[in-house]
Every structure is written in structure tokens, then in C-alpha cells.
Design a protein around this motif. Structure first.
Motif, PDB file in Angstrom:
ATOM      1  N   ASN A 258       0.849  -1.185   0.000  1.00  0.00           N
ATOM      2  CA  ASN A 258       0.000   0.000   0.000  1.00  0.00           C
ATOM      3  C   ASN A 258       0.888   1.240   0.000  1.00  0.00           C
ATOM      4  N   PHE A 260       0.974   5.234   1.469  1.00  0.00           N
ATOM      5  CA  PHE A 260       0.421   6.221   2.380  1.00  0.00           C
ATOM      6  C   PHE A 260       1.058   7.571   2.087  1.00  0.00           C
ATOM      7  N   TRP A 262       2.972   9.229   3.829  1.00  0.00           N
ATOM      8  CA  TRP A 262       4.351   9.255   4.340  1.00  0.00           C
ATOM      9  C   TRP A 262       5.268   8.237   3.638  1.00  0.00           C
ATOM     10  N   ARG A 347       1.627   7.739  14.083  1.00  0.00           N
ATOM     11  CA  ARG A 347       0.731   7.945  12.946  1.00  0.00           C
ATOM     12  C   ARG A 347       0.908   6.841  11.910  1.00  0.00           C
ATOM     13  N   GLN A 348       2.161   6.480  11.634  1.00  0.00           N
ATOM     14  CA  GLN A 348       2.420   5.440  10.653  1.00  0.00           C
ATOM     15  C   GLN A 348       1.897   4.080  11.134  1.00  0.00           C
ATOM     16  N   ASP A 351      -1.815   4.056  10.704  1.00  0.00           N
ATOM     17  CA  ASP A 351      -2.206   3.841   9.310  1.00  0.00           C
ATOM     18  C   ASP A 351      -2.075   2.375   8.918  1.00  0.00           C
ATOM     19  N   SER A 354      -4.741   0.198  10.523  1.00  0.00           N
ATOM     20  CA  SER A 354      -6.068   0.313   9.902  1.00  0.00           C
ATOM     21  C   SER A 354      -6.150  -0.462   8.596  1.00  0.00           C
ATOM     22  N   TRP A 355      -5.015  -0.601   7.932  1.00  0.00           N
ATOM     23  CA  TRP A 355      -5.010  -1.209   6.603  1.00  0.00           C
ATOM     24  C   TRP A 355      -4.635  -2.697   6.587  1.00  0.00           C
TER      25      TRP A 355
END
Length: 364
Positions: A258, A260, A262, A347-348, A351, A354-355
Motif C-alpha cells: 500500500n 500512504f 508518508w 501515525r504510521q 495507518d 487500519s489497513w
């Protein structure tokens, strides 16, 4: 010749497969017929890869059970519109053609002409209405099969489908077959057979094939009867365990990626027995792991922490990965990082958390 007929009054697949095993192990000198059906269930063969055969997230969403039988063969979907039959014979007396004749004789009683064909299938007008699998020991042989009476074929087609992700397997893939419900094939004016009528007709055909002039008594097996048989309870627990259902899956590989804001990430999993395996991919700790990760993130601590959390032996399930990523977030929260770096790392991880679990489920 000792004949016996058994009929299950429960619809639990783990219990019913355990009854089969009990007959196979404890009653090898009997020539028996066992009649049963399951609540909505996918049953895979002993050596199949659950991840390759099934749309697992849809199965879980629809609350369909998953079971792995002791015999070989392909994956099947069963519900209360399906009748299962099992022949158990002493090994020296086993006759596949005799068993097939019993099923064909039963179908003829409903005005249907069937033939045994090809890869252990029974066909009507070229359409598969029954598939057969086998289990053998020096003492006894099982031949069991399904009968599609009025199965939800729409569910069958959406639940039994190979994944479209990068999944490589050494397991046996089910052969796609053209199937049909018996209810759609009966001649006009003939009532579509239901489970009870099919069981009665199979019982009658069994007696006729073996020249019985009197009806062989049928032993009904309800929960109270089964509770009195500890061997069945032990086998049912094994058949319902994660280690048996998923842990018996052969080695397979799975890759997801994926991008993102970042940066990008790739995860390559090597799995054996339904768990992340030990492979020569060196992690930050120097330990071997069945996980290779690639990323252009500017926060290498994130990838290092995830690699450590997804260690060899971690179950290859969305929930297990979700739990491991939760541990990563807690560890980074306590890590001695500067304020901006810690905020970016968290934050990473959020992310990815969540994925990734959903990506492992999104095969179809």
C-alpha cells in the motif's frame, strides 16, 4: 455380514465428522451407513489450504463454520439443503461400485437417472449433484459424499472461490465443477426430495443392495447419545480447534502492499501451518522470521518494531496481526523518541494498523 445404519440428529459439523471417525476407528467390522447434515459449513479436505479455497472474510461475516475433514478431496459448502451419506466398510469387503449403486438406486426412486463419473462424482444430465471422498486404514475404508438437494448455490459460489491476491500454495486446489440441486432436476409431478425422504430412500437402497429382506434398525444419534461416547467428544474438540482447521494448511506465501502519504510499504509473508514461519529473512534482532518488509518510510523504528511483533509462530489471521500491531503502538509510545518522531511513528503505525489486517482478508 454385520450391517448397521446410523442417523445424526445434530447439525454440528465437528460432531458429525467425529461420529464418522468413531465408526471408522471403533466399528471397523461393521458395514454401516451413516446419514447426517450440517448447519451452514464449509468443509475442506485434509490437505487443503484454507486461505486458497475460501473467501474467509465473507465466511466469517455470514457466520458460516469452517471444518477440515480427515479424508482428502476438495472443498464443499453445506447447509440444511444438503444430505451427507457415509459408507464404512471393512477394508477387505469394500466395494466402491456397490456404494455408488446404493446412491444411484436411491435417486432412481425419485425418477432420476444418475451415473458415477470422472473424479468421484455422481451426475444427473451431466450436472454434478454429489461428490465423493475417501479415508482408508488397514482395517476399514470410508466413502462419503454430499447430496445437493436444495443448497443455496449462490452462497456456494461466493464462499468457495480461490483468492486473487498473490497467494502461492503447494496445497490441492478444488476442481471447479458444474453443480446443480436435485430439486431442480426431478421430473414434473414428482415432489422434490427433502432430507428425511432421502435418508429413508438411502436406508432402503442400502438394505436392497445387501439383500436384506428386513429393515436394518436405524440408531438415531442425538446429543444425549453422543455425550455418552467420550471418543466422539474428544474428536469433535480436535476437529473444531484452530490448530486443526487452519494449522494443517500447507505452506503458502502472501504479499500485500500500500502507499500512504508518508511512504509505501510491502509485506511478504511465508506461512506454514497457518502461522508465520521461520525463514531466512533476518529481522532487526537477528532472528529468522517468515516476514519480509520493504518501505521508504523515514521512520525505520516503525518497521523494526513491526517485524519484531510479527514473530515466527504468529497466527496468519487478521485478529492476530491487529493485536500485534497494537503492541507496537504501546511500545513506541514508551520508547525514548523525540516528540515529533514519536508522533510520526505512531501515525504510521495507526495507518498500517487500519489497513494491514483488512488487506489480509481482502482476497476477493
Amino acid at each position: 455380514l454385520k450391517l448397521a445404519v446410523y442417523k445424526s440428529l445434530v447439525n454440528n459439523p465437528y460432531v458429525n465428522l467425529a461420529v464418522e471417525e468413531w465408526l471408522f476407528r471403533e466399528k471397523p467390522k461393521e458395514t454401516s451407513l451413516f446419514l447426517w447434515r450440517n448447519c451452514p459449513t464449509i468443509v475442506i479436505g485434509k490437505h487443503q489450504n484454507a486461505w486458497k479455497e475460501i473467501n474467509i472474510p465473507k465466511m466469517e461475516q455470514e457466520k458460516v463454520l469452517l471444518s477440515r475433514r480427515y479424508s482428502g478431496g476438495g472443498a464443499v459448502f453445506q447447509d440444511l439443503g444438503n444430505t451427507n451419506y457415509t459408507f464404512v466398510s471393512p477394508a477387505k469387503e469394500y466395494d466402491k461400485h456397490k456404494n455408488n449403486r446404493i446412491v444411484i438406486r436411491m435417486l432412481r426412486s425419485f425418477g432420476l437417472e444418475a451415473v458415477a463419473s470422472g473424479r468421484n462424482d455422481i451426475l444427473i444430465d451431466g450436472k454434478k449433484i454429489s461428490g465423493v471422498a475417501f479415508q482408508r486404514s488397514p482395517q476399514a475404508i470410508i466413502q462419503h459424499g454430499t447430496l445437493l438437494l436444495n443448497v443455496n448455490l449462490g452462497r456456494l459460489s461466493t464462499l468457495l472461490c480461490p483468492d486473487k491476491a498473490k497467494l502461492l500454495s503447494k496445497g490441492v486446489a478444488s476442481v471447479a465443477s458444474r453443480v446443480a440441486n436435485i430439486s431442480s432436476l426431478v421430473p414434473r409431478g414428482v415432489a422434490a426430495p427433502d432430507h428425511e425422504r432421502v435418508c429413508a430412500a438411502l436406508h432402503k437402497a442400502f438394505d436392497e443392495e445387501y439383500g436384506q429382506h428386513r429393515r436394518t434398525p436405524c440408531r438415531d444419534l442425538g446429543l444425549k447419545d453422543l455425550a455418552a461416547l467420550p471418543a466422539i467428544a474428544r474428536s469433535a474438540r480436535q476437529l473444531g480447534s484452530w490448530d486443526w482447521i487452519y494449522g494443517k494448511s500447507p505452506a503458502h506465501k502472501h504479499a500485500v502492499s500500500n502507499r500512504f502519504p508518508w511512504g509505501s510499504v510491502e509485506f511478504h509473508f511465508d506461512c506454514i501451518g497457518g502461522r508465520i514461519s521461520e525463514c531466512p529473512q533476518s529481522g532487526a534482532s537477528g532472528a529468522s522470521t517468515g516476514l519480509a518488509m520493504f518501505s521508504d518510510s523515514l521512520q525505520p523504528a516503525v518497521m523494526d518494531a513491526i517485524r519484531l511483533a510479527l514473530s515466527p509462530g504468529t497466527p496468519f489471521t487478521a485478529q492476530a496481526v491487529r493485536d500485534a500491531l497494537g503492541q507496537v503502538a504501546r511500545r513506541l509510545e514508551a520508547a525514548p523518541l523525540s516528540g515529533n518522531d514519536k508522533e510520526e511513528c505512531l501515525r504510521q503505525v495507526a495507518d498500517i494498523s487500519s489497513w494491514l489486517p483488512e488487506a489480509l482478508n481482502a482476497y476477493n
